[in-house]
Structure formats: structure tokens, C-alpha cells
Design an enzyme around this catalytic site. Structure first.
Site, mmCIF file in Angstrom:
data_model
loop_
_atom_site.group_PDB
_atom_site.id
_atom_site.type_symbol
_atom_site.label_atom_id
_atom_site.label_comp_id
_atom_site.label_asym_id
_atom_site.label_seq_id
_atom_site.Cartn_x
_atom_site.Cartn_y
_atom_site.Cartn_z
ATOM 1 N N SER A 138 -7.954 -9.743 43.118
ATOM 2 C CA SER A 138 -8.309 -9.678 41.706
ATOM 3 C C SER A 138 -7.046 -9.866 40.883
ATOM 4 O O SER A 138 -5.934 -9.565 41.362
ATOM 5 C CB SER A 138 -8.936 -8.313 41.371
ATOM 6 O OG SER A 138 -9.041 -8.120 39.967
ATOM 7 N N TYR A 151 -9.414 1.072 42.001
ATOM 8 C CA TYR A 151 -9.766 -0.306 42.348
ATOM 9 C C TYR A 151 -8.563 -1.219 42.190
ATOM 10 O O TYR A 151 -8.255 -2.024 43.081
ATOM 11 C CB TYR A 151 -10.915 -0.786 41.466
ATOM 12 C CG TYR A 151 -11.252 -2.253 41.639
ATOM 13 C CD1 TYR A 151 -12.148 -2.660 42.619
ATOM 14 C CD2 TYR A 151 -10.684 -3.226 40.816
ATOM 15 C CE1 TYR A 151 -12.462 -4.002 42.784
ATOM 16 C CE2 TYR A 151 -10.990 -4.571 40.974
ATOM 17 C CZ TYR A 151 -11.878 -4.952 41.957
ATOM 18 O OH TYR A 151 -12.180 -6.280 42.122
#
Length: 252
Positions: A138, A151
């Protein structure tokens, strides 16, 4: 990456980016096997894409990973591409008490899972031509989002692991790729209708273009500003550092 003629295994292929990637690669004539925990989702994807196959996998369970890896090697000996895509994302409270279930499930799914999955298949992949191990990280690996700090930290950890693994496999036939999406309209944080998020079909179209090149990092245009945050010399610095370390500690 060669975009046709592969046998590809994709974790987290029942929805979101995983499903969209699986469908795009399936349309290009690759044999695609998807995996996930939700059988209903897997069945929906394979029903919509005749010829695609599916296998149930709990990416947090080492036993499940080992069973699936053995099944893949036995049933699909031509397997040459692994795409570690499974992941979960939840809001957290890094400024206060952290829910331990959230912490352990996110770490197990986003970090331990892909490391274990690759470990279970890597010796097989070393024997194949045009072998690829890819990880979906990401842009939050480079610019963390504080409201989902755990995360973001897992994606930063995954990016670090990719750099190490790419270096250590540099003399083999296995290429290690990192797909680093920006905010995309998927189920993560219920982002399907988020206007600021990138439409999924646009993300896949741009990703496939880059995936077909010799790039090690698969970045769509909207992700590049986040990747540049850590500096353009990162790879050279990391590789040089590791070359010096090998001289000190030994290794290949």
C-alpha cells in the site's frame, strides 16, 4: 512480468483488488487459481469466470497454508506466479489501548500470512521459468495513515521484507514485485463509493500496464507521490548496505 501463459495463484481473490487482478489476468489467457476464506465469494468469482479455479485458504493458519501449497504443487506443477494479495484493514487507536484481537489478526493476515505463503512455495518457484512472487502492499507503507496505524505498519513491514527478499533472490530466476495501491474503491473501510478513492477498474487498467514492464514496483500514477516520500535512492542504498553486510557476515 510476462502477462500471458502463466499459472497464477492469488490470495484474497474473492473480492476487491484480488478479484479484479484475477479477472484481468484470466482474460489474458493465464490459468488463475484464487484463494480466500469465504467459499461463497470464491464460487461467485469462478462462476463469473469459466476456467478459473478456487481453493479455500485461511491465510492466518500455518496448517492451511501448508495444505494449500502442497495441493497447488501437486495439482498445478506448472505454477510460476504467486500474488500475495490477502489483507485486512481496520480503524485502530494507536494513541490509546489497542484491541489485541485487532492487532494479532491484522499482523497475522497482512505480514505473517504472505511470508508463510511464499516460504511454502519458494523452492517450487525457483524451478520455474518466468517465476514471480508479488505482494500487494500500500502507499501507506510509505506514508502511514494514523487512524489505521497498525495496518500502515504491517504494510511498511511487508515493504521491508520485499526489499530483503528481492535482494536475496537476485541470483535466482524468481523476481519479487511489490504492488502498492493508493486508496481504491474496494470493501476496505467501506470505500466502494468514496469519491476521493481511485475507481477499481481504472486502478487495474493502470496496474496491468506497469505489470507488463520490467518494473519491480508496480505504481499507478496516483501512488507515485507517496512512494517518493522516502526518497528515490532507497533501492540503491539498501542494496549497497546489504552488499557490505554480506562481506561482513557471509552469505550469497
Amino acid at each position: 512480468m510476462k502477462l500471458t501463459g502463466n499459472t497464477i495463484f492469488i490470495t484474497g481473490g474473492g473480492s476487491g483488488i484480488g478479484r479484479a487482478l484475477a479477472e484481468a489476468l484470466h482474460k489474458r489467457g493465464n490459468k488463475v487459481i484464487i484463494a480466500g476464506r469465504r467459499r461463497s465469494h470464491l464460487e461467485a468469482v469462478t462462476a463469473a469466470n469459466p476456467g478459473m479455479q478456487a481453493i479455500e485458504l485461511d491465510i492466518t493458519d500455518p496448517g492451511s497454508i501448508d495444505r494449500v501449497a502442497k495441493t497447488l504443487i501437486a495439482n498445478h506443477p506448472e505454477l510460476n506466479v504467486l500474488i500475495n494479495n490477502a489483507g485486512i484493514m481496520q480503524l485502530d487507536t494507536v494513541a490509546g489501548h489497542i484491541d489485541d484481537t485487532l492487532l494479532t489478526s491484522t499482523m497475522s493476515t497482512n505480514v505473517l500470512g504472505p511470508i508463510r505463503m511464499t516460504s511454502a512455495l519458494i523452492e517450487h518457484l525457483k524451478t520455474k521459468n518466468n517465476a514471480i512472487v508479488a505482494y500487494t502492499s500500500s502507499v501507506l507503507a510509505f506514508v502511514p495513515l494514523a487512524v489505521t496505524g497498525i495496518y500502515s505498519a504491517t504494510k511498511a513491514a511487508l515493504h521491508s521484507y520485499v526489499l530483503s527478499q528481492r535482494f536475496m533472490l537476485r541470483h535466482t530466476g524468481v523476481r519479487v514485485l511489490e504492488i502498492a495501491p493508493p486508496w481504491v474503491r474496494t470493501e476496505l473501510l467501506n470505500s466502494q463509493e468514496a469519491e476521493q478513492a481511485m475507481p477499481l477498474d481504472q486502478f487495474i487498467a493502470e496496474t496491468m500496464e506497469v505489470l507488463g514492464t520490467e518494473a519491480d514496483e508496480i505504481l499507478v500514477e496516483g501512488a507515485k507521490q507517496f512512494r517518493a516520500n522516502v526518497g528515490p535512492g532507497e533501492h540503491g542504498f539498501v542494496n549497497g548496505f546489504n552488499e557490505q553486510a554480506l562481506a561482513l557476515f557471509g552469505g550469497t
